[in-house]
Scaffold this motif. Structure first.
Motif: not given
Length: 68
Positions: A1-14
Motif C-alpha cells: 500500500m504505502l512505500f515502506p519507510v525502512r528497508c525490510f532487511t537492513c533497516g536503512a531509511v529509504i
C-alpha cells in the motif's frame, strides 16, 4: 500500500527517497542510475524500490461503498 519507510532487511531509511525516485522513473530515466544518484547502494534497499507495486487502487475496488 504505502512505500515502506525502512528497508525490510537492513533497516536503512529509504522512504524519504521514494517521491524523487518515482518522479525520475516517470520521466523515463534508468532506474539503476536514479538509485545511484539517490545514494541507494545496498542491493536489499534497491530491491525495495524495484519491486514495489502500489495496490491501493486495486484494493479500493473491493471496499464497501455506501454501507455503514
Amino acid at each position: 500500500m504505502l512505500f515502506p519507510v525502512r528497508c525490510f532487511t537492513c533497516g536503512a531509511v529509504i522512504g524519504d527517497k521514494w517521491e524523487d525516485y518515482e518522479k525520475a522513473i516517470k520521466e523515463g530515466r534508468d532506474p539503476a542510475k536514479v538509485l545511484d544518484e539517490l545514494g541507494v547502494k545496498r542491493y536489499c534497499c534497491r530491491r525495495m524500490f524495484l519491486t514495489y507495486y502500489d495496490l491501493a487502487d486495486q484494493i479500493l475496488e473491493y471496499s464497501r461503498k455506501g454501507e455503514p
